[in-house]
Write a protein that holds these residues in place. Structure first.
Motif, PDB file in Angstrom:
ATOM      1  N   GLY A   9       3.129  13.865 -24.377  1.00 19.22           N
ATOM      2  CA  GLY A   9       2.261  12.995 -24.322  1.00 19.22           C
ATOM      3  C   GLY A   9       1.099  13.503 -25.005  1.00 19.22           C
ATOM      4  O   GLY A   9       0.298  12.942 -25.845  1.00 19.22           O
ATOM      5  N   LEU A  10       0.539  14.762 -24.758  1.00 15.44           N
ATOM      6  CA  LEU A  10      -0.527  15.255 -25.544  1.00 15.44           C
ATOM      7  C   LEU A  10      -0.219  15.273 -27.050  1.00 15.44           C
ATOM      8  O   LEU A  10      -1.025  15.163 -27.896  1.00 15.44           O
ATOM      9  CB  LEU A  10      -0.898  16.755 -24.991  1.00 15.44           C
ATOM     10  CG  LEU A  10      -1.883  17.585 -25.657  1.00 15.44           C
ATOM     11  CD1 LEU A  10      -3.037  16.775 -25.610  1.00 15.44           C
ATOM     12  CD2 LEU A  10      -2.004  19.055 -24.880  1.00 15.44           C
ATOM     13  N   SER A  11       0.847  15.925 -27.421  1.00 18.15           N
ATOM     14  CA  SER A  11       1.387  16.130 -28.846  1.00 18.15           C
ATOM     15  C   SER A  11       1.184  14.745 -29.623  1.00 18.15           C
ATOM     16  O   SER A  11       0.682  14.587 -30.671  1.00 18.15           O
ATOM     17  CB  SER A  11       2.804  16.682 -29.099  1.00 18.15           C
ATOM     18  OG  SER A  11       2.917  17.870 -28.283  1.00 18.15           O
ATOM     19  N   ARG A  12       2.020  13.781 -28.877  1.00 24.33           N
ATOM     20  CA  ARG A  12       1.731  12.321 -29.701  1.00 24.33           C
ATOM     21  C   ARG A  12       0.465  11.827 -29.623  1.00 24.33           C
ATOM     22  O   ARG A  12       0.064  11.317 -30.593  1.00 24.33           O
ATOM     23  CB  ARG A  12       2.403  11.468 -28.869  1.00 24.33           C
ATOM     24  CG  ARG A  12       3.944  11.595 -28.828  1.00 24.33           C
ATOM     25  CD  ARG A  12       5.054  10.832 -28.304  1.00 24.33           C
ATOM     26  NE  ARG A  12       6.334  10.897 -28.440  1.00 24.33           N
ATOM     27  CZ  ARG A  12       7.111  10.444 -29.531  1.00 24.33           C
ATOM     28  NH1 ARG A  12       6.439  10.135 -30.333  1.00 24.33           N
ATOM     29  NH2 ARG A  12       8.251  10.767 -29.458  1.00 24.33           N
ATOM     30  N   ARG A  13      -0.442  12.052 -28.469  1.00 25.91           N
ATOM     31  CA  ARG A  13      -1.776  11.572 -28.769  1.00 25.91           C
ATOM     32  C   ARG A  13      -2.659  12.311 -29.653  1.00 25.91           C
ATOM     33  O   ARG A  13      -3.468  11.771 -30.196  1.00 25.91           O
ATOM     34  CB  ARG A  13      -2.355  11.681 -27.178  1.00 25.91           C
ATOM     35  CG  ARG A  13      -3.874  10.979 -27.011  1.00 25.91           C
ATOM     36  CD  ARG A  13      -3.710   9.706 -27.439  1.00 25.91           C
ATOM     37  NE  ARG A  13      -4.896   8.752 -27.443  1.00 25.91           N
ATOM     38  CZ  ARG A  13      -5.651   7.926 -26.500  1.00 25.91           C
ATOM     39  NH1 ARG A  13      -4.844   7.580 -25.381  1.00 25.91           N
ATOM     40  NH2 ARG A  13      -6.783   7.373 -26.825  1.00 25.91           N
ATOM     41  N   TYR A  14      -2.582  13.439 -29.684  1.00 26.85           N
ATOM     42  CA  TYR A  14      -3.180  14.392 -30.691  1.00 26.85           C
ATOM     43  C   TYR A  14      -2.970  13.904 -32.169  1.00 26.85           C
ATOM     44  O   TYR A  14      -3.665  13.618 -32.955  1.00 26.85           O
ATOM     45  CB  TYR A  14      -2.679  15.868 -30.693  1.00 26.85           C
ATOM     46  CG  TYR A  14      -3.392  16.876 -31.708  1.00 26.85           C
ATOM     47  CD1 TYR A  14      -4.632  17.265 -31.529  1.00 26.85           C
ATOM     48  CD2 TYR A  14      -2.689  17.126 -32.739  1.00 26.85           C
ATOM     49  CE1 TYR A  14      -5.089  18.031 -32.562  1.00 26.85           C
ATOM     50  CE2 TYR A  14      -3.063  18.064 -33.702  1.00 26.85           C
ATOM     51  CZ  TYR A  14      -4.565  18.690 -33.571  1.00 26.85           C
ATOM     52  OH  TYR A  14      -4.973  19.257 -34.791  1.00 26.85           O
ATOM     53  N   PHE A  39       5.204  14.943 -33.635  1.00 29.83           N
ATOM     54  CA  PHE A  39       4.024  14.560 -34.433  1.00 29.83           C
ATOM     55  C   PHE A  39       4.767  13.715 -35.498  1.00 29.83           C
ATOM     56  O   PHE A  39       4.305  12.471 -35.949  1.00 29.83           O
ATOM     57  CB  PHE A  39       3.702  15.804 -35.219  1.00 29.83           C
ATOM     58  CG  PHE A  39       2.745  16.660 -34.483  1.00 29.83           C
ATOM     59  CD1 PHE A  39       1.987  16.359 -33.349  1.00 29.83           C
ATOM     60  CD2 PHE A  39       2.177  17.797 -35.015  1.00 29.83           C
ATOM     61  CE1 PHE A  39       1.276  17.277 -32.650  1.00 29.83           C
ATOM     62  CE2 PHE A  39       1.210  18.519 -34.192  1.00 29.83           C
ATOM     63  CZ  PHE A  39       0.619  18.433 -32.895  1.00 29.83           C
ATOM     64  N   MET A  40       5.878  14.134 -36.028  1.00 28.74           N
ATOM     65  CA  MET A  40       6.397  13.007 -37.362  1.00 28.74           C
ATOM     66  C   MET A  40       6.803  11.939 -36.647  1.00 28.74           C
ATOM     67  O   MET A  40       6.403  10.763 -37.386  1.00 28.74           O
ATOM     68  CB  MET A  40       7.639  13.860 -37.794  1.00 28.74           C
ATOM     69  CG  MET A  40       8.117  13.211 -39.002  1.00 28.74           C
ATOM     70  SD  MET A  40       9.408  11.996 -38.601  1.00 28.74           S
ATOM     71  CE  MET A  40      10.954  13.136 -38.116  1.00 28.74           C
ATOM     72  N   ASP A  41       7.370  11.770 -35.518  1.00 28.04           N
ATOM     73  CA  ASP A  41       7.740  10.443 -34.949  1.00 28.04           C
ATOM     74  C   ASP A  41       6.600   9.853 -34.960  1.00 28.04           C
ATOM     75  O   ASP A  41       6.658   8.508 -35.002  1.00 28.04           O
ATOM     76  CB  ASP A  41       8.520  10.822 -33.650  1.00 28.04           C
ATOM     77  CG  ASP A  41       9.286   9.294 -33.156  1.00 28.04           C
ATOM     78  OD1 ASP A  41      10.105   8.544 -33.718  1.00 28.04           O
ATOM     79  OD2 ASP A  41       8.573   9.045 -32.217  1.00 28.04           O
ATOM     80  N   THR A  42       5.584  10.214 -34.323  1.00 28.99           N
ATOM     81  CA  THR A  42       4.280   9.317 -33.980  1.00 28.99           C
ATOM     82  C   THR A  42       3.855   8.790 -34.951  1.00 28.99           C
ATOM     83  O   THR A  42       3.561   7.524 -35.139  1.00 28.99           O
ATOM     84  CB  THR A  42       3.244  10.339 -33.063  1.00 28.99           C
ATOM     85  OG1 THR A  42       4.032  10.716 -31.973  1.00 28.99           O
ATOM     86  CG2 THR A  42       2.162   9.550 -32.591  1.00 28.99           C
ATOM     87  N   TYR A  43       3.589   9.647 -36.300  1.00 31.60           N
ATOM     88  CA  TYR A  43       2.999   9.266 -37.382  1.00 31.60           C
ATOM     89  C   TYR A  43       3.905   8.239 -38.050  1.00 31.60           C
ATOM     90  O   TYR A  43       3.236   6.955 -38.352  1.00 31.60           O
ATOM     91  CB  TYR A  43       3.070  10.398 -38.205  1.00 31.60           C
ATOM     92  CG  TYR A  43       2.192   9.846 -39.696  1.00 31.60           C
ATOM     93  CD1 TYR A  43       0.823  10.037 -39.800  1.00 31.60           C
ATOM     94  CD2 TYR A  43       3.099   9.735 -40.612  1.00 31.60           C
ATOM     95  CE1 TYR A  43       0.039   9.843 -41.016  1.00 31.60           C
ATOM     96  CE2 TYR A  43       2.273   9.348 -42.008  1.00 31.60           C
ATOM     97  CZ  TYR A  43       0.876   9.310 -41.992  1.00 31.60           C
ATOM     98  OH  TYR A  43       0.281   9.136 -43.328  1.00 31.60           O
ATOM     99  N   SER A  44       5.212   8.293 -37.949  1.00 34.80           N
ATOM    100  CA  SER A  44       6.071   7.316 -38.755  1.00 34.80           C
ATOM    101  C   SER A  44       6.176   5.921 -37.956  1.00 34.80           C
ATOM    102  O   SER A  44       6.266   4.911 -38.456  1.00 34.80           O
ATOM    103  CB  SER A  44       7.703   8.033 -38.708  1.00 34.80           C
ATOM    104  OG  SER A  44       7.749   8.992 -39.054  1.00 34.80           O
ATOM    105  N   MET A  45       5.964   5.911 -36.510  1.00 39.17           N
ATOM    106  CA  MET A  45       5.768   4.678 -35.731  1.00 39.17           C
ATOM    107  C   MET A  45       4.662   3.869 -36.233  1.00 39.17           C
ATOM    108  O   MET A  45       4.733   2.661 -36.538  1.00 39.17           O
ATOM    109  CB  MET A  45       5.689   5.045 -34.302  1.00 39.17           C
ATOM    110  CG  MET A  45       6.980   5.671 -33.718  1.00 39.17           C
ATOM    111  SD  MET A  45       8.218   4.178 -33.648  1.00 39.17           S
ATOM    112  CE  MET A  45       9.729   5.257 -34.303  1.00 39.17           C
TER     113      MET A  45
END
Ligand code: NAD
Length: 419
Positions: free
Chosen positions: A124-129, A158-164
């Motif tokens: 959760g923290l990694s994705r929110r960051y 990180f990569m997955d969140t940015y890509s989404m």
């Protein structure tokens, strides 16, 4: 007045002062080269497993954008603050320039002890960051990588969140990813392998036989464990290892593959042995051929520098040696060969650069190719550093930093000042 403060930032400023004096950089040019271009501070609220919410503070500092995008790791540690992150971003700039990469330096971090949160909370923290950083980063603006407290899994989130948010897979937004998600072969090992490669090169120059030589490693995470393994595989006895939980000492040499299996399973070296314990504070001054600090900054102070008993100091960590210790090491340069951090641990960013290039081209290399090119770049920079140190009769750190700083300075001067 500046927002940056603290002992690590002061150290980066002090080191730059030495280089700027050495290069006779005019006073009115210094601030433009030294001070970071951008700094972002964010709040990352995270749902905890018990239903509560905790807000973690995060940072990203981009030092300069003169040579291309910025590049640098993301650190999750309780020590993180804007001053530490800024210092690490500045060092990244000199490092990238020294080894000839088309990047400025950056660094990021979150003030958190990753061991104190669950895997779900870490996700959760990694994705929110990353989500909070989207307006400030990009494959041609700022590319993140792992550092202390983060790893391949965090880079994949990180990569997955940015890509989404982009609606397509953008592997080139971060490096240090798992090979299964656009990472490169050889990145996981790259930093430690580079440390060991340079240490071996210096040992050969000093006529120290690898077989039976001894090494001490502080920090047994990504950098320390892979440096230890590479040296172990070259016949070097790793007589002591430490991490934040303690230290192990065995004068006959530790079983590094076994210790790595233990650390992978338990997250640290605690519980590996009941017999081999040692005082963690004392391992830096054990007699050995190679000492590798691979944990945190400022662990070697002037007192330690007086008492080091190694022949080669291979700096795997960023900023492990204080400027006061540097003055002592300068006097001891015939006894101790220093491979300064910005060269010694640069294998990490070199292979991160290879990963970025491969992701942009969607063309992937064999591991041997990655390793060959990594060593080629390290050897070239090592040669330049040694020649410069001899030519100007200066310590290796001054030579390495001078080479980096003058490249950044030259690029700024040829591009000119906008508007
Ligand atoms: P990591 O989180 O994988 O490992 C850090 C290790 O240091 C752990 O074993 C931890 O227990 C230990 N440690 C922490 N505090 C300590 C202390 N007070 N005493 C002894 N050990 C302690 O981190 P990493 O990626 O291996 O990074 C280590 C250092 O190398 C950092 O300075 C980092 O900036 C630098 N570095 C890392 C990379 C990379 O590719 N990961 C590249 C260049 C430089």
């Amino acid at each position: 007045m500046t927002v940056y403060s603290g002992p690590v930032f002061d150290m980066a400023v002090q080191q730059f002062g030495v280089i700027a004096n050495h290069l006779s950089i005019p006073m009115d040019e210094r601030e433009r080269i030294l001070m970071p271009k951008r700094a972002v501070t964010i709040s990352c609220p995270v749902h905890r497993d018990d239903g509560s919410i905790t807000v973690f503070e995060g940072y990203r500092v981009q030092h300069h954008l003169t040579l291309g995008p910025t590049k640098g790791g993301t650190r999750f540690a309780p020590s993180v603050d804007i001053g530490e992150v800024a210092a690490l971003a500045i060092w990244m700039s000199w490092k990238c320039a020294l080894v000839g990469l088309p990047y400025g330096g950056a660094k990021g971090g979150v003030r958190v002890d990753p061991a104190s949160i669950s895997k779900r909370e870490l996700e959760g923290l990694s994705r929110r960051y990353m989500q909070e950083m989207i307006p400030f980063v990009g494959p041609h603006t700022d590319v993140m990588a792992p550092d202390m407290g983060t790893n391949e899994q965090v880079m994949a989130w990180f990569m997955d969140t940015y890509s989404m948010y982009q609606g397509r897979t953008v592997t080139e937004i971060v490096t240090g990813k798992p090979v299964s998600s656009g990472g490169t072969l050889g990145r996981r090992e790259a930093t430690g392998r580079g440390v060991a490669h340079l240490a071996r090169r210096v040992m050969r120059e000093l006529d120290i036989a690898l077989d039976g030589a001894t090494a001490v490693i502080q920090g047994f995470g990504n950098v320390g464990s892979h440096a230890a393994l590479e040296l172990y595989n070259s016949g070097v006895k790793i007589v002591a290892v430490s991490d934040h939980t303690g230290a192990l000492y065995d004068k006959t040499g530790l079983d590094i593959p076994g210790l790595m299996r233990h650390a992978a399973e338990h997250g640290n070296i605690a519980g590996y042995s009941n017999q081999l314990h040692h005082d963690p504070a004392a391992i830096l001054t054990l007699p050995c051929d190679v000492l590798v600090p691979a944990a945190i900054e400022r662990v070697i102070d002037a007192h330690d520098a007086e008492n080091l008993k190694c022949r080669v100091l291979a700096e795997g960590a960023n900023g492990p040696t204080t400027p006061e210790a540097d003055l002592i090491l300068e006097k001891r340069q015939r006894e101790i060969f220093v491979i300064p951090d910005i060269l010694c641990n640069s294998g990490g960013v070199v292979v991160s650069y290879f990963e970025w290039v491969q992701d942009l081209q969607q063309l992937f290399w064999e591991e041997d190719e990655v390793k060959r090119r990594e060593y080629q770049i390290l050897d070239r920079a090592f040669g330049q550093m040694v020649s410069r140190a001899k030519r100007d009769n200066i310590p290796h750190r001054t030579a390495a930093m001078a080479l980096g700083v003058e490249k950044v300075r030259a690029a700024k001067n040829t591009r000119g000042l906008f508007p």
